[in-house]
Structures are given as structure tokens and as C-alpha cells.
Design a protein around this motif. Sequence first.
Motif, mmCIF file in Angstrom:
data_model
loop_
_atom_site.group_PDB
_atom_site.id
_atom_site.type_symbol
_atom_site.label_atom_id
_atom_site.label_comp_id
_atom_site.label_asym_id
_atom_site.label_seq_id
_atom_site.Cartn_x
_atom_site.Cartn_y
_atom_site.Cartn_z
ATOM 1 N N TYR A 1 17.515 1.068 33.954
ATOM 2 C CA TYR A 1 17.845 -0.351 33.928
ATOM 3 C C TYR A 1 18.342 -0.725 32.537
ATOM 4 O O TYR A 1 17.970 -0.105 31.535
ATOM 5 N N PRO A 2 19.203 -1.746 32.458
ATOM 6 C CA PRO A 2 19.737 -2.158 31.148
ATOM 7 C C PRO A 2 18.708 -2.971 30.374
ATOM 8 O O PRO A 2 17.932 -3.738 30.948
ATOM 9 N N THR A 3 18.714 -2.798 29.071
ATOM 10 C CA THR A 3 17.820 -3.571 28.211
ATOM 11 C C THR A 3 18.627 -4.419 27.241
ATOM 12 O O THR A 3 19.865 -4.483 27.331
ATOM 13 N N PHE A 4 17.964 -5.073 26.292
ATOM 14 C CA PHE A 4 18.569 -6.117 25.470
ATOM 15 C C PHE A 4 19.754 -5.649 24.630
ATOM 16 O O PHE A 4 20.656 -6.429 24.317
ATOM 17 N N ASP A 5 19.787 -4.363 24.237
ATOM 18 C CA ASP A 5 20.871 -3.893 23.376
ATOM 19 C C ASP A 5 21.888 -3.047 24.129
ATOM 20 O O ASP A 5 22.698 -2.340 23.512
ATOM 21 N N GLY B 1 0.670 -0.263 49.726
ATOM 22 C CA GLY B 1 1.816 -1.145 49.882
ATOM 23 C C GLY B 1 2.456 -1.624 48.605
ATOM 24 O O GLY B 1 3.423 -2.399 48.640
ATOM 25 N N TYR B 2 1.955 -1.175 47.456
ATOM 26 C CA TYR B 2 2.547 -1.542 46.179
ATOM 27 C C TYR B 2 3.683 -0.583 45.825
ATOM 28 O O TYR B 2 3.692 0.578 46.242
ATOM 29 N N SER B 3 4.604 -1.073 45.017
ATOM 30 C CA SER B 3 5.528 -0.190 44.316
ATOM 31 C C SER B 3 5.028 -0.036 42.887
ATOM 32 O O SER B 3 4.306 -0.899 42.370
ATOM 33 N N VAL B 4 5.401 1.076 42.242
ATOM 34 C CA VAL B 4 5.015 1.330 40.856
ATOM 35 C C VAL B 4 6.266 1.702 40.075
ATOM 36 O O VAL B 4 7.008 2.614 40.484
ATOM 37 N N LEU B 5 6.508 0.998 38.979
ATOM 38 C CA LEU B 5 7.595 1.349 38.068
ATOM 39 C C LEU B 5 6.976 1.882 36.785
ATOM 40 O O LEU B 5 6.167 1.210 36.151
ATOM 41 N N VAL C 1 8.543 -3.276 23.462
ATOM 42 C CA VAL C 1 7.970 -4.326 24.304
ATOM 43 C C VAL C 1 9.086 -5.122 24.987
ATOM 44 O O VAL C 1 8.976 -5.503 26.160
ATOM 45 N N ARG C 2 10.169 -5.331 24.264
ATOM 46 C CA ARG C 2 11.318 -6.026 24.876
ATOM 47 C C ARG C 2 11.881 -5.196 26.033
ATOM 48 O O ARG C 2 12.347 -5.755 27.034
ATOM 49 N N ASP C 3 11.846 -3.868 25.890
ATOM 50 C CA ASP C 3 12.271 -3.023 27.004
ATOM 51 C C ASP C 3 11.438 -3.302 28.255
ATOM 52 O O ASP C 3 11.946 -3.239 29.383
ATOM 53 N N LEU C 4 10.152 -3.580 28.064
ATOM 54 C CA LEU C 4 9.285 -3.905 29.205
ATOM 55 C C LEU C 4 9.644 -5.261 29.793
ATOM 56 O O LEU C 4 9.598 -5.454 31.019
ATOM 57 N N ASP C 5 9.996 -6.216 28.940
ATOM 58 C CA ASP C 5 10.443 -7.515 29.440
ATOM 59 C C ASP C 5 11.662 -7.349 30.347
ATOM 60 O O ASP C 5 11.749 -7.970 31.414
ATOM 61 N N TYR C 6 12.592 -6.502 29.924
ATOM 62 C CA TYR C 6 13.804 -6.300 30.712
ATOM 63 C C TYR C 6 13.520 -5.509 31.990
ATOM 64 O O TYR C 6 14.253 -5.650 32.976
ATOM 65 N N ALA C 7 12.467 -4.693 31.983
ATOM 66 C CA ALA C 7 12.071 -4.023 33.225
ATOM 67 C C ALA C 7 11.641 -5.054 34.258
ATOM 68 O O ALA C 7 11.999 -4.964 35.444
ATOM 69 N N GLN C 8 10.881 -6.029 33.804
ATOM 70 C CA GLN C 8 10.426 -7.083 34.718
ATOM 71 C C GLN C 8 11.617 -7.884 35.249
ATOM 72 O O GLN C 8 11.672 -8.191 36.450
ATOM 73 N N GLU C 9 12.564 -8.187 34.374
ATOM 74 C CA GLU C 9 13.726 -8.934 34.819
ATOM 75 C C GLU C 9 14.547 -8.131 35.829
ATOM 76 O O GLU C 9 15.049 -8.668 36.820
ATOM 77 N N TRP C 10 14.671 -6.842 35.587
ATOM 78 C CA TRP C 10 15.427 -5.970 36.502
ATOM 79 C C TRP C 10 14.759 -5.898 37.865
ATOM 80 O O TRP C 10 15.417 -5.912 38.900
ATOM 81 N N LEU C 11 13.442 -5.845 37.869
ATOM 82 C CA LEU C 11 12.708 -5.735 39.127
ATOM 83 C C LEU C 11 12.895 -6.963 40.021
ATOM 84 O O LEU C 11 12.897 -6.849 41.255
ATOM 85 N N VAL C 12 12.969 -8.127 39.420
ATOM 86 C CA VAL C 12 13.050 -9.359 40.214
ATOM 87 C C VAL C 12 14.485 -9.810 40.431
ATOM 88 O O VAL C 12 14.728 -10.805 41.128
ATOM 89 N N SER C 13 15.438 -9.093 39.844
ATOM 90 C CA SER C 13 16.834 -9.517 39.998
ATOM 91 C C SER C 13 17.412 -9.103 41.350
ATOM 92 O O SER C 13 16.877 -8.215 42.015
#
Length: 452
Positions: A356-360, A409-413, A440-452
Motif C-alpha cells: 500500500y502507498p504511504t505518505f512519501d 471472521g476477522y482479517s489480519v493485516l 508510525v505514519r506508515d501504520l496510519d496509511y495502512a489504516q487509510e488503505w484498509l478503509v478506502s
Amino acid sequence: MATTTRPVSDFLSVRSAYAPQFPPSGRTIAFITDITGVPQIWEMPADGGWPRQRTFFDERISGFRWSPTGDAILFSMDTGGDERDQLYLLDNESGEIAALTANPKVMHLLGCWSPSGYEIAYASNARTGTYFDVYVQDMPDGEPRLVFEDDGTNSVVGWSPDGRRIVVSRAESAIYNDLILLDVNTGESRRLTEDGHESAYECAAWSPDSSALYLTTNKGREFKSLARMSIPDGEIDWLAEPEWDVEAVAVAPTGGRLAYVVNEAGFSRLHTMDIASGAESSVDSLPEATLQNARGPGSMDWSHDGMKLAFTVNGPAHNPNVWVVNADTWNTNQVTRSDTGGIPRRAFVSPRLVSYPTFDGRQIPAWLYSPAGIRPTGENPIILHVHGGPESQDRPVFNPIYQYFVHRGYSVLAPNVRGSSGYGRTYIHLDDVRNRMDSVRDLDYAQEWLVS
């Protein structure tokens, strides 16, 4: 048939067998397994058969070494998981066990036997409680002798086949180290490397003639490559330079061939090499998995005639088990069959390798586990798991907790954010010092990617 909802205890009951080693005869193979619930040493015929339990403790065995004569096994064990390993000697014929160390406040790092089988070498923090020195001890009942004193974290890598020298690894950081050559008779030492503040030297294995070490190193390069280091002058010859890390090396006692493992995006790829010609081949008949032990990095062991190679296969749908490859045909054979806790193997889920893409603008690699037929979305329950270290790597190994949550029933990233190992020198340093929060910002972008 209706799907059964299983408790987490079922998944935690999945067993493992790992850390295989051949005795000199090559007729059997010993390994560690938690089949009883506690990791102990077991032994079985090398071609398969009924296993025999060799140790019977309530505490876990953390490692072991066959003696060169096959008459004893050196092993380490802690108490209550305190990681303060003590060393013990198992008589192969009688089964009697003798304690070699008995200081519960001291940590002992399992080392190796001398080629004669008369001595062992190991590291211990007995002198200060902080620094690890190297000791040699006569078997079976000698007193330890301090042979290398150093205010650092040292460990024993291997004893030369000619019996004269020991290679010691001195940690310079969490990811880099130097190698030191110790003369056993004189106590003199010299550094084989001088750049341990910026390079790693791992998996060092002696050549049968004691003239060189085969190892992995990222000296002056992005990834850890397979190399041969000359003992007299420290010169390095590069043998294999894949665009991934070489993570394990094993040299056949006969000296004709070696095996090495490449960590390709997390999966392990096993290769063999004819030392004289440099001709290579790959072993392609293994499951899509890693060659990692259940409790740490992988190890391989050749039989003394160089005809069999043993290792651990550990994958998302393959709980850790011992496998053997035959050097004549390169056919593989699964030797142990660790229980899956009553769970059908088909119920285990293998992840997808995603990014997934991150901030940079970088792409962050990650493993995505999902229940069959379910596409993860922001509306579905998803667990974001962050590995420790931070210089570590989430890899496709058997993880009972991941499997349990996917079963429910969960997914795990499981992302390998910047600072993770396995992706080269540049990537592992991207979160150094003031850049730590970038991971930590990479983790923020993981969350954004998951819900996009």
C-alpha cells in the motif's frame, strides 16, 4: 457438515518440530518438539519412523548440539521462561543428564563442541552480569576457563575443524556485528572484520580445511550476500548476490557442497552450490513457506557424509516440521508430522502479499490474511498487527493467533513498515533516530488503505 467454531485453545495446541541435527552416524535425527506441551529433545530414524523422547523436563529446551563422537548431547534450558539458560550434558547411551552450569542468575549462550569432542565453548555474563565473555570447559566434568574477556556482547560462532581457533561474534548494534578470531591455545585474538558498526556478518561456517569461512554479509552492499572469507587475510569472495537477503548457510562436512537460503519477500528459497565449480541448483519441491524454526531463525544441518540436509519448514498452512532433502536426487521428505490440534489443515489460511502507498510515495509490503470468500473492507473487522524489533520482519510462518482470528471472521493485516529487516540496508534505516515516527505514519496509511 456445519462449520465448527473452535476455541483459541485448539489453535494454541498446534504442535511444532524444529532445529533438526544429525548425529555422526547419520542414521537418526534429533530435534526439538513441543508434542508434550513443553519443548523437549526427541530422536527418530532419519528416514522416518517412531520417535523417541530424550529429555523429560517441565522446562523448555532452547537448543542442543550433538557431540562430534555421538556419545553425548549438549543442551540449554531456562527456568520459568527467564531466559537465563543453564547448560546440561545428556549421555547418549545411558540417558543420564548432568548439569554443567548451576548459577540461576547467569545467562549462558549455547556455543559448540571442539572437533575432538573433549571440550565445549560458550558465552556467559558470569563476570559482570552485563557483558558476555567466552569460556571453554572440558567434558564431562571440567571447570569453565575464561578464554576471551571483553566488555561487549559476544557469542560463539564455531570451532575450526583443526581445533585451533574459535570464531566469536561481537554485536556492535541490534543489526551489525564484527567477527573475532580466537586462538584457543594462546588466548590471542584478532578481528577478522573492522566495520561492525555498519555491516553484518552472519551464519559463518568453517570450511573443512579451516582456511575460510562461508557466511552472509552486507559489507558495502544493500543486501546480505553469500561470501567466502579467507582466514589469513580476511579477503572476501562473493559467491551469490541475489537481490534479497541470504539468510542461512550450511557447508557439508565433506566440503564438496553448501546450501543457502534466500529470503525472497518473506518466503524462503533453498539453493545448493557445488563449491569447486560454483554450479547452483534450487530445491523447488518445498511448500510455499519459510525455513524458520518455531522460536527463531532457521538452521540447516548436513549429515556427516554430506548426503542429507535437514531443516525446518514453517508456513501459514504448515505448522513447523522437520524435512530432509537427499543430495543425490534433491527429493524432499517430511520427517515429522506435528499435530494440528484437531484442526483440519485445510482450515488454515495463507495470506496474500500486498502493498500500500504511504505518505512519501513508497510502497509498504504487508501480509493480508482473510477468511475464505471475504474481501476486507472498512465494514469488516480487521486487525492491524505490528511486529516487534523494530528491526524485524513479519513473515509467512504459522501463527496460531492469526489463524484463530481469521477462523472467527476477522482479517489480519501484518505490515512490514520502514525499519523492518528483509528489504535491504536503506529500508531498515528509514526510521532511525528522528525518523522513528515515520514508521508510525506508515501504520496510519495502512489504516487509510484498509478503509478506502
